[in-house]
Design an enzyme around this catalytic site. Structure first.
Site, PDB file in Angstrom:
ATOM      1  N   THR A  89       0.790  -1.230   0.000  1.00 41.41           N
ATOM      2  CA  THR A  89       0.000   0.000   0.000  1.00 41.41           C
ATOM      3  C   THR A  89       0.826   1.285   0.000  1.00 41.41           C
ATOM      4  O   THR A  89       0.415   2.261  -0.650  1.00 41.41           O
ATOM      5  CB  THR A  89      -1.009   0.014   1.167  1.00 41.41           C
ATOM      6  OG1 THR A  89      -0.330  -0.317   2.382  1.00 41.41           O
ATOM      7  CG2 THR A  89      -2.130  -0.987   0.921  1.00 41.41           C
ATOM      8  N   ARG A 222       7.582  -8.447 -17.001  1.00 43.05           N
ATOM      9  CA  ARG A 222       7.863  -8.152 -18.400  1.00 43.05           C
ATOM     10  C   ARG A 222       9.317  -7.792 -18.678  1.00 43.05           C
ATOM     11  O   ARG A 222       9.732  -7.776 -19.840  1.00 43.05           O
ATOM     12  CB  ARG A 222       6.944  -7.031 -18.884  1.00 43.05           C
ATOM     13  CG  ARG A 222       5.466  -7.396 -18.828  1.00 43.05           C
ATOM     14  CD  ARG A 222       5.164  -8.707 -19.552  1.00 43.05           C
ATOM     15  NE  ARG A 222       3.732  -8.994 -19.580  1.00 43.05           N
ATOM     16  CZ  ARG A 222       3.197 -10.035 -20.188  1.00 43.05           C
ATOM     17  NH1 ARG A 222       3.977 -10.903 -20.811  1.00 43.05           N
ATOM     18  NH2 ARG A 222       1.888 -10.230 -20.169  1.00 43.05           N
TER      19      ARG A 222
END
Length: 306
Positions: A89, A222
């Site tokens: 968070t 990625r």
């Protein structure tokens, strides 16, 4: 050429019209704001806005009112702790918005990362440019025999050139037919229907806004060596941007995500037995053959950043 002269003029106009602000900014990001970084043959990625910095992560974690008086090293230590223990968070407090130009087939991989806001160029409303991605010769590779979604070695030059010829021929023919169908003096087909004829290497564009936590999740997957090359080069360029934006977070990310591996409970048992001096092979490890190979590949892998 990834950018037209009109696009460059628009970017120059944005860069020469700075806005006053009272919010925290990052000098390195202000330097690269709006600047397009060219990727592949016609693509690019650029930052068009951002919110927050390393200090915002620390502030959210401590729930403090101001930026505080703690040393930079203490802030970096807290960020490393948050990253190491996967507290997400505080990193969600920072956001960044990219403008990306990319081939459609790369966009379809990218969009699988759903924790972002996306607005793509509309081929229902506008006509797509005549631009297609054609890989470099050394990226025209054979199908991997061990990985159903990966590549093996590059094809020989003659075969690679034949592949490029076919890709260019088909993309050009499909775009020619696209224009023919759109011609208001001819067929006058609706744009939303004509676009279905275009090949997947046609370029599209979008704005992609994401928080820092989900950006790092995207980059961890990625920028990995196993990711497809055409999306990996975008991720690698975005890691450079990450370093400019949140250097302490980027350093912790490289240490605990990009340069780290996750071992299963079974793998840890094998490692403990080895450390205790036991001779452990795949046969008596309790691991499957694939798990055994993966474990040893992780142990033998060089650090991705030296």
């Amino acid at each position: 050429m990834a950018l037209t002269s009109e696009q460059r003029a628009e970017i120059d106009a944005q860069r020469t019209a700075p806005q006053l602000t009272s919010r925290p900014t990052v000098p390195a990001m202000e330097e690269l704001l709006y600047t397009p970084f060219e990727v592949l043959d016609h693509g690019f990625v650029r930052v068009v806005d951002y919110m927050g910095d390393d200090g915002a992560v620390v502030q959210a974690a401590r729930v403090s009112y101001g930026r505080g008086t703690r040393k930079v090293s203490e802030d970096a230590g807290l960020i490393r702790y948050l990253m190491r223990h996967r507290h997400s968070t505080p990193f969600e407090m920072c956001e960044i918005k990219f403008h990306v130009k990319l081939p459609v087939f790369v966009a379809r991989q990218w969009i699988r990362h759903r924790m972002a806001s996306v607005n793509e160029y509309s081929a229902r409303y506008s006509i797509l440019d005549r631009e297609f991605y054609l890989p470099a010769l050394d990226q025209v590779s054979a199908q991997s025999s061990s990985n159903r979604q990966g590549r093996s070695d590059a094809l020989d030059e003659d075969a690679a050139r034949q592949v490029l010829h076919l890709l260019h021929r088909d993309a050009t023919q499909c775009y020619d037919d696209y224009e023919t169908m759109l011609d208001p003096e001819g067929m006058g087909l609706a744009r939303e229907l004509a676009r279905m004829n275009l090949t997947l290497n046609t370029y599209t564009q979008w704005y992609w806004k994401v928080d820092l936590h989900n950006l790092m999740h995207f980059l961890a997957l990625r920028a990995d060596a196993h990711a497809q090359y055409e999306i990996r080069v975008y991720a690698e360029k975005m890691i450079e941007i990450l370093k400019a934006w949140v250097p302490a977070t980027a350093a912790a990310f490289e240490e605990y995500r990009l340069g780290a591996f996750t071992f299963s409970a079974g793998m840890l048992k094998v490692l403990r037995r080895r450390l205790a001096g036991e001779d452990v092979g795949q046969e008596n490890s309790g691991l499957t053959k694939r798990e055994w190979i993966e474990m040893n590949a992780m142990l033998d892998a060089p650090h991705p950043h030296g």
